[in-house]
Design a protein around this motif. Structure first.
Motif, short mmCIF file in Angstrom:
data_model
loop_
_atom_site.label_atom_id
_atom_site.label_comp_id
_atom_site.label_asym_id
_atom_site.label_seq_id
_atom_site.Cartn_x
_atom_site.Cartn_y
_atom_site.Cartn_z
N SER A 1 73.81 -22.16 -22.24
CA SER A 1 73.88 -22.29 -20.71
C SER A 1 74.99 -22.08 -20.30
CB SER A 1 72.80 -23.24 -20.35
OG SER A 1 73.55 -24.58 -20.76
N ALA A 2 76.33 -22.36 -20.94
CA ALA A 2 77.66 -22.33 -20.33
C ALA A 2 77.85 -20.93 -19.58
CB ALA A 2 78.51 -22.81 -21.10
N ASP A 3 78.73 -21.14 -18.64
CA ASP A 3 79.13 -19.96 -18.05
C ASP A 3 80.42 -19.20 -19.03
OD1 ASP A 3 80.02 -17.64 -16.28
OD2 ASP A 3 81.29 -19.25 -15.07
N PRO A 4 80.53 -17.90 -19.29
CA PRO A 4 81.39 -17.46 -20.03
C PRO A 4 83.10 -17.70 -19.36
CG PRO A 4 79.76 -15.69 -19.77
CD PRO A 4 79.42 -16.77 -18.74
N LYS A 5 83.15 -17.61 -18.30
CA LYS A 5 84.31 -18.06 -17.93
C LYS A 5 84.80 -19.65 -18.09
CE LYS A 5 84.53 -14.61 -13.92
NZ LYS A 5 84.31 -14.46 -12.72
N ALA A 6 83.66 -20.33 -18.09
CA ALA A 6 83.95 -22.01 -18.20
C ALA A 6 84.28 -21.76 -19.68
CB ALA A 6 82.84 -22.77 -17.91
N LEU A 7 83.50 -21.12 -20.52
CA LEU A 7 83.99 -21.44 -21.93
C LEU A 7 85.21 -20.79 -22.23
CD1 LEU A 7 80.75 -20.24 -24.06
CD2 LEU A 7 81.63 -22.49 -23.95
N LEU A 8 85.75 -19.58 -21.72
CA LEU A 8 86.98 -19.01 -21.96
C LEU A 8 87.97 -20.35 -21.28
CD1 LEU A 8 88.85 -16.74 -22.66
CD2 LEU A 8 88.66 -15.97 -20.37
N ALA A 9 87.73 -20.71 -20.31
CA ALA A 9 88.69 -21.78 -19.59
C ALA A 9 88.82 -22.91 -20.65
CB ALA A 9 88.35 -22.31 -18.32
N ARG A 10 87.80 -23.55 -21.47
CA ARG A 10 87.60 -24.47 -22.08
C ARG A 10 88.41 -24.28 -23.47
NH1 ARG A 10 82.63 -27.70 -24.56
NH2 ARG A 10 83.41 -29.17 -25.73
N PHE A 11 88.26 -23.15 -24.03
CA PHE A 11 88.88 -22.71 -25.34
C PHE A 11 90.00 -21.91 -25.08
CE2 PHE A 11 84.19 -23.58 -26.34
CZ PHE A 11 84.55 -24.67 -27.19
N ARG A 12 90.79 -22.13 -24.03
CA ARG A 12 91.79 -20.99 -23.87
C ARG A 12 93.02 -21.11 -24.81
NH1 ARG A 12 93.53 -19.25 -18.05
NH2 ARG A 12 91.66 -18.82 -18.16
N VAL A 13 93.33 -22.54 -25.02
CA VAL A 13 94.60 -22.86 -25.63
C VAL A 13 94.21 -22.49 -27.40
CG1 VAL A 13 95.97 -24.65 -26.75
CG2 VAL A 13 95.35 -24.67 -24.24
N PRO A 14 92.83 -22.90 -27.82
CA PRO A 14 92.58 -22.43 -29.29
C PRO A 14 92.65 -20.97 -29.36
CG PRO A 14 91.23 -24.31 -28.58
CD PRO A 14 91.97 -23.66 -27.35
N LEU A 15 92.07 -20.15 -28.37
CA LEU A 15 91.93 -18.84 -28.52
C LEU A 15 93.39 -18.16 -28.64
CD1 LEU A 15 89.12 -18.09 -26.17
CD2 LEU A 15 89.16 -17.61 -28.68
N ILE A 16 94.25 -18.63 -27.53
CA ILE A 16 95.85 -18.16 -27.92
C ILE A 16 96.41 -18.39 -29.03
CG2 ILE A 16 98.00 -18.48 -26.41
CD1 ILE A 16 96.56 -18.80 -23.87
N ALA A 17 96.08 -19.60 -29.47
CA ALA A 17 96.67 -19.77 -31.00
C ALA A 17 96.15 -19.15 -31.94
CB ALA A 17 96.84 -21.56 -31.24
N VAL A 18 94.90 -18.80 -31.82
CA VAL A 18 94.46 -17.85 -33.05
C VAL A 18 94.94 -16.52 -32.78
CG1 VAL A 18 92.39 -16.69 -33.80
CG2 VAL A 18 92.38 -19.18 -33.32
N ALA A 19 95.28 -15.99 -31.58
CA ALA A 19 95.55 -14.57 -31.19
C ALA A 19 97.23 -14.64 -31.80
CB ALA A 19 95.62 -14.21 -30.00
N VAL A 20 97.84 -15.67 -31.58
CA VAL A 20 99.28 -15.62 -31.81
C VAL A 20 99.41 -15.62 -33.46
CG1 VAL A 20 101.23 -16.94 -31.99
CG2 VAL A 20 100.17 -16.55 -29.89
N VAL A 21 98.63 -16.35 -34.09
CA VAL A 21 98.72 -16.31 -35.56
C VAL A 21 98.32 -15.03 -36.18
CG1 VAL A 21 97.50 -17.50 -37.59
CG2 VAL A 21 98.24 -18.99 -35.64
N LEU A 22 97.19 -14.23 -35.55
CA LEU A 22 96.76 -13.11 -35.98
C LEU A 22 97.91 -12.06 -35.82
CD1 LEU A 22 92.90 -13.03 -35.22
CD2 LEU A 22 94.09 -13.10 -37.40
N VAL A 23 98.47 -11.77 -34.73
CA VAL A 23 99.64 -11.21 -34.28
C VAL A 23 100.66 -11.41 -35.46
CG1 VAL A 23 101.29 -10.39 -32.73
CG2 VAL A 23 98.86 -10.66 -32.07
#
Length: 189
Positions: free
Chosen positions: A65-87
């Motif tokens: 039921s969460a807003d996608p923007k809220a989820l993105l804000a909540r998981f921003r740091v882990p997503l950035i870390a995963v993206a950096v590792v993949l790159v």
């Protein structure tokens, strides 16, 4: 004398402001918050509250039921870390492939070099043996020649399986080398 006046004036200003006020006037955050009740132990603490749901169901419901923007804000740091590792992995894959293939080719070439040196030593010892009369007679017998008064005997049915087994053992590689060959696309020299 002027230095003494400046030192005393510094002391007066260096004193924290909170120390100037009486203790009763100072308010802290702890004083403003109400005190919590102590935890209960025993069966009362383990009993579920009425209307409470289990943790995985509650988390799944919140995520759904969460807003996608809220989820993105909540998981921003882990997503950035995963993206950096993949790159980083994508950028380093090409040089890692080249390095691994060069390492494997170097190992194969060193094996061939050591085998060639062993063969050279064997041939040198064969040449040294053929320089004697006994060595010449042994080589002639190996080729099928016999001296006067000797009888030639031929043994048939000699197994060639030993040579094939030795070749198969030499060609097998450990599992981690085979995995590295697959991941880094090593085709052999």
């Amino acid at each position: 004398m002027s230095t003494e006046k400046t030192n005393t004036s510094r002391r007066a200003t260096a004193r924290p402001r909170s120390a100037a006020r009486p203790r009763a006037e100072r308010a802290t955050k702890r004083d403003a918050q109400p005190k919590r009740a102590s935890r209960t132990t025993g069966a009362a603490a383990r009993a579920p509250r009425p209307g409470a749901t289990s943790a995985p169901k509650a988390v799944a419901g919140k995520i759904a039921s969460a807003d996608p923007k809220a989820l993105l804000a909540r998981f921003r740091v882990p997503l950035i870390a995963v993206a950096v590792v993949l790159v980083a992995v994508a950028m380093l894959y090409g040089p890692a492939c080249t390095y691994y293939q060069a390492w494997r080719a170097n190992g194969v070439l060193q094996e061939r070099d050591s085998q060639a040196e062993a063969d050279t030593e064997q041939l040198k010892s064969d040449i040294d043996g053929l320089m004697t009369e006994e060595g010449i007679k042994d080589e002639a017998r190996r080729r099928g020649y016999v001296e006067e008064g000797e009888t030639r005997i031929v043994v048939e049915g000699q197994d060639a399986d030993d040579d094939q087994q030795a070749e198969q053992d030499a060609e097998t590689v450990p599992w981690y080398i085979a995995l590295g060959d697959f991941v880094f696309q090593y085709q052999g020299v």
